[in-house]
Design a protein around this motif. Structure first.
Motif, mmCIF file in Angstrom:
data_model
loop_
_atom_site.group_PDB
_atom_site.id
_atom_site.type_symbol
_atom_site.label_atom_id
_atom_site.label_comp_id
_atom_site.label_asym_id
_atom_site.label_seq_id
_atom_site.Cartn_x
_atom_site.Cartn_y
_atom_site.Cartn_z
ATOM 1 N N LEU A 221 0.889 -1.063 -0.150
ATOM 2 C CA LEU A 221 -0.032 -0.040 0.034
ATOM 3 C C LEU A 221 1.042 1.134 -0.047
ATOM 4 O O LEU A 221 0.651 2.280 -0.614
ATOM 5 N N ALA A 222 1.836 1.169 0.678
ATOM 6 C CA ALA A 222 2.957 2.390 0.776
ATOM 7 C C ALA A 222 3.426 2.595 -0.529
ATOM 8 O O ALA A 222 3.951 3.689 -1.107
ATOM 9 N N GLY A 223 4.025 1.362 -1.104
ATOM 10 C CA GLY A 223 4.419 1.557 -2.321
ATOM 11 C C GLY A 223 3.552 2.341 -3.445
ATOM 12 O O GLY A 223 3.824 3.263 -3.999
ATOM 13 N N LEU B 126 3.004 6.008 -2.566
ATOM 14 C CA LEU B 126 4.438 6.668 -2.836
ATOM 15 C C LEU B 126 4.577 6.608 -4.582
ATOM 16 O O LEU B 126 5.490 7.509 -5.008
ATOM 17 N N GLY B 127 4.300 5.768 -5.266
ATOM 18 C CA GLY B 127 4.430 5.471 -6.587
ATOM 19 C C GLY B 127 3.674 6.516 -7.616
ATOM 20 O O GLY B 127 2.976 7.324 -6.981
ATOM 21 N N GLY C 147 3.864 9.999 -6.269
ATOM 22 C CA GLY C 147 4.841 10.098 -7.617
ATOM 23 C C GLY C 147 6.314 10.260 -6.984
ATOM 24 O O GLY C 147 7.076 10.748 -7.431
ATOM 25 N N TRP C 148 6.526 10.089 -5.557
ATOM 26 C CA TRP C 148 7.901 10.009 -5.200
ATOM 27 C C TRP C 148 8.964 9.152 -5.659
ATOM 28 O O TRP C 148 9.968 9.315 -5.668
ATOM 29 N N VAL D 165 5.541 0.467 -7.189
ATOM 30 C CA VAL D 165 5.846 1.730 -8.053
ATOM 31 C C VAL D 165 5.806 1.745 -9.592
ATOM 32 O O VAL D 165 6.075 2.722 -10.291
ATOM 33 N N SER D 166 5.792 0.617 -10.021
ATOM 34 C CA SER D 166 5.573 0.388 -11.568
ATOM 35 C C SER D 166 4.631 0.753 -12.300
ATOM 36 O O SER D 166 4.321 0.666 -13.253
ATOM 37 N N LEU D 167 3.401 0.797 -11.437
ATOM 38 C CA LEU D 167 2.126 0.936 -12.093
ATOM 39 C C LEU D 167 1.800 2.348 -12.356
ATOM 40 O O LEU D 167 1.961 2.981 -11.387
#
Lengths: 371, 401
Positions: free
Chosen positions: B47-49, B52-53, B58-59, B292-294
């Motif tokens: 969820l954090a990913g 942030l993703g 967008g970090w 983060v790749s999504l």
């Protein structure tokens, strides 16, 4: 519940029960797989007597009525092979030994049956501490009088049985210094210890009814005595042994008990007395703590000797009976082990020295159990 | 005056700062889930990913991934080596029904996912690429959740083995399809045959070397305590770098290595579970990074198909396990739980998708939009499914948290 009548059974017949450990094959800790194993055994339609025990990491295997040492041994081997085969399919390890070396009692689960739930409610953590593994030997008696006579005569040989079967040096990850630490878990129960000194079935019935009237017990099963009568089988049941590391040893112990009973009932070498029990707790402790090296006080002469001397002397006395019962090989093998100070507890300690890991000790227990 | 010891702006989120934030946010979210709603921590990490993703703040975005690739690879190699130790080849020999069950479960999954995609208009290559990835269950999720709830028992044990096996099929089938794609897209049929063969034999070779090296080290060190962890990290990092030099997939060799170790030496092989604290840090990053790749674009394209495929995959896996449940010694309840617990998809699926994307960028985007959408849903829900299943059949230990 009344005591009920004592069913006669043929003298000197044997029945052996062994409580076994179920472990996983990754770190060899106990695993709660009793119901899986029992389901598979039932599915394979094996008629062996295999039952659940109080926690999910134990099962109990039992022979039918046996006549002799070879009979016990072949039945035990057959049942063992059957259980090991099923356990292999489930990737479970099975082993002997009186305790599991490093299990944590807090992680045990109680096998859900009304009786086990009730025990668990009553005794709390003691019930989970009760994850110890013993061998019980039933000996057939023709009548209740001879059962009680044999029971009280056998009481002075309890230290012998303990020392010869001792296989529980490790508890909760530590070397206890005991040869049989398992019995310490059993002594924690208020109804453990010895049967009261009564010699007739009527007197025993009175004692039992009085205890029932106090509300402390409901049936014979509530007594965790070292030896107790089992009226419905017509036997007395010796319950102090640790489950040995091999079925061969278990059969030898049964043969030793059978031979002793023959000696006691045919020769009637002494008359049991209540005073015999004065040294009972001392002798039993010495056997648990020091095994063969323990001190044994003769209940009649108060002479002291080491338990190994006492066991060897006993084996001498019963030799002819062993031959008559075809138990002489078994007794000879026990004698060799006493002379070599070799016990299952010593084997386990040696393996711990070699490997430095209790997990590996349990793994070797599993290998030993198959052999 | 020249204050040269002070930094001169402009201030920006450097990579280190972003890693720090990712770790902190992930741990916090994980702990909150665990503490307040008793859900698995790994769901929190994922969820954090996501937050942030690119889908959230967008970090972090997929451009950062190359920097982290070695972290992902090492984290996976460690987990797979440990999983391999749990897979006893001797057991599979004693109870071949486990393998049969695994083959049925995987074939059904491949078939069902392929059919669903093909019938809804995807071409056979896309359908088969996605179906191949869908075969695999996430070893990372399974290992972490099982460790977290201290699960043990028959279902947990079969879960480990089926996961190891279906992941292996997934990688092999996926590589075979990549081989075929070489033929189709680049007309190079020699590579199409030799490449998958090389990947397989190479993985076996590296896995065997890893097993031998482990055996050697075990003679020298006590690997079971905290001091053993650095030794194992070194060994697995060496394996990962060797795999990189040889251009081999990172997941097969450590798994095979672990299986060979246990086969050659059935003694217990113990070390702090999931490699202790250091392993926990790597594991946390693994789950953050796969989130983060999504991108929103990917979700828009693949989201709906992903949902359908997830349902189809769940039914296929459950049916597959149920079919041979009884001969495997499982009760109906246990088989049901096992089927559900096989649902997670995570880092391995991510790596397989990345590999396709590197070789065939356009085609890889199509695969990615669907697979990554499936994966993201399962990263959040999958761990919960595993936890719930194992609890349902009573294989979790009651541990205070």
């Amino acid at each position: 519940m009344a005591l009920g009548i004592f069913t006669a059974s043929s003298p000197l017949t044997l029945g052996v029960e062994l409580e076994l450990q179920l472990v996983n094959t990754h770190d060899y800790d106990l695993t709660s797989s009793a119901s899986d194993l029992l389901r598979l055994l039932t599915k394979n339609r094996k008629s062996w007597d295999v039952k659940p025990e109080i926690t999910m990491s134990m099962i109990e295997m039992a022979t039918g009525v046996c006549e002799s040492y070879s009979d016990v041994l072949s039945q035990l081997e057959e049942i063992r092979d059957g259980i090991v085969g099923c356990a292999d399919q489930l990737n479970i390890g099975i082993c002997g030994g009186g305790t599991h070396g490093f299990q944590h009692w807090g992680e045990r689960e109680i096998f859900a049956t009304p009786r086990f739930d009730q025990i668990s409610d009553l005794y709390g953590y003691l019930a989970k501490q009760f994850t110890v593994f013993g061998q019980h030997v039933h000996v057939g008696c023709p009548d209740p009088g001879s059962a009680l006579y044999t029971l009280h005569c056998l009481s002075r040989f309890i230290p012998h049985f303990i020392a010869l079967s001792a296989a529980s040096p490790f508890v909760q990850g530590h070397d206890t210094g005991f040869q049989s630490a398992r019995l310490n878990s059993i002594f924690a129960f208020p109804l453990s210890g010895r049967a009261p000194f009564v010699e007739t079935w009527e007197d025993f019935g009175q004692y039992f009814n009085a205890m029932v009237a106090t509300g402390i017990v409901k049936s014979m099963k509530d007594f965790y005595w070292d030896i107790r009568p089992k009226p419905e089988f017509g036997t007395i049941e010796v319950r102090v042994m640790d489950t040995p590391l091999t079925v061969t040893r278990a059969a030898q112990l049964a043969a030793f008990i059978q031979t002793l009973v023959r000696y006691l009932t045919l020769e009637r070498p002494f008359q049991p007395r209540d005073a015999d029990y004065l040294v009972y707790a001392f002798n039993r402790f010495q056997a648990c703590r020091f095994g063969y090296e323990g001190t044994y006080i003769d209940p009649q002469s108060n002479e002291r000797r080491t338990l190994s001397e006492e066991v060897l002397a006993t084996l001498d006395k019963i030799e002819l009976h062993a031959i008559a019962l075809h138990a002489d090989d078994a007794c000879a093998s026990l004698r060799r082990d006493v002379l070599a100070s070799c016990s299952d507890a010593a084997v386990l300690r040696k393996e711990w020295d070699e490997t430095g890991s209790l997990s590996e000790v349990v793994q070797r227990q599993c290998l030993r159990w198959r052999s | 005056m020249n204050h040269s010891f002070l930094t001169t702006g402009p201030f920006e989120f450097g990579l280190l700062m972003r890693i720090a934030m990712a770790l902190l946010c992930a741990s916090l979210t994980g702990e909150c889930l665990r503490h307040f709603v008793r859900l698995p921590r790994v769901s929190g990490y994922a969820l954090a990913g996501l937050v942030l993703g690119p889908l959230g703040l967008g970090w972090l975005n997929s451009e950062d991934l190359p920097y982290f690739r070695v972290l992902i690879d090492l984290a996976l190699a460690l987990l797979l080596f440990e999983l391999g130790i749990h897979v006893h080849l001797r057991w599979l020999r004693d109870n071949p029904w486990v393998i049969a069950s695994s083959l049925i479960e995987s074939t059904l999954t491949f078939g069902a996912v392929f059919a669903t995609l093909y019938l809804t208009g995807s071409d056979a290559r896309l359908a088969s690429s996605i179906a191949a990835i869908a075969i695999g269950t996430s070893p990372a999720v399974i290992m972490r959740v099982v460790a977290e709830i201290h699960a043990q028992g028959q279902v947990t044990q079969k879960l480990f083995v089926l996961c190891a096996l279906n992941m292996t099929y997934s990688v092999i089938v996926s590589k075979l399809i990549i081989g075929e794609l070489h033929g189709v897209f680049k007309g190079d049929w020699l590579i199409a045959v030799i490449h998958p063969l090389y990947l397989l034999l190479g993985s076996v070779g590296v896995g065997a070397s890893l097993a031998l090296a482990f055996k050697l080290l075990r003679g020298l060190f006590d690997l079971s305590d905290e001091q053993g962890v650095p030794v194992l990290f070194g060994l697995l990092l060496l394996t990962v770098s060797a795999l990189e030099i040889l251009a081999l997939p990172v997941v097969l060799a450590p798994l095979l290595g672990g299986m060979l170790v246990k086969y050659l030496d059935p003694r217990p092989h113990l070390w702090p579970r999931n490699f202790g604290t250091a392993g926990a840090i790597l594991g946390t990053m693994l789950f953050v990074l796969t989130g983060v790749s999504l991108t929103w674009n990917g979700v828009a394209v693949g989201g709906l198909s992903a949902l359908t495929l997830l349902a189809v995959r769940l039914v296929a896996k459950s049916a597959g396990v149920m079919l041979l449940g009884p001969v495997n010694g499982l009760s109906v309840k246990q088989a049901l739980a096992l089927g559900l617990a096989l649902s997670p998809m995570s880092a391995v699926a991510f790596l397989l998708t990345e590999d396709i994307r590197t070789l065939f960028p356009v085609f890889g985007m199509q695969v990615g939009s669907i697979v990554l959408s499936m994966m993201v849903i399962l990263e959040l829900v999958g761990p919960i499914a595993v936890q719930w299943s194992l609890r349902y059949i009573g294989e979790t230990r009651k541990v205070r948290i």
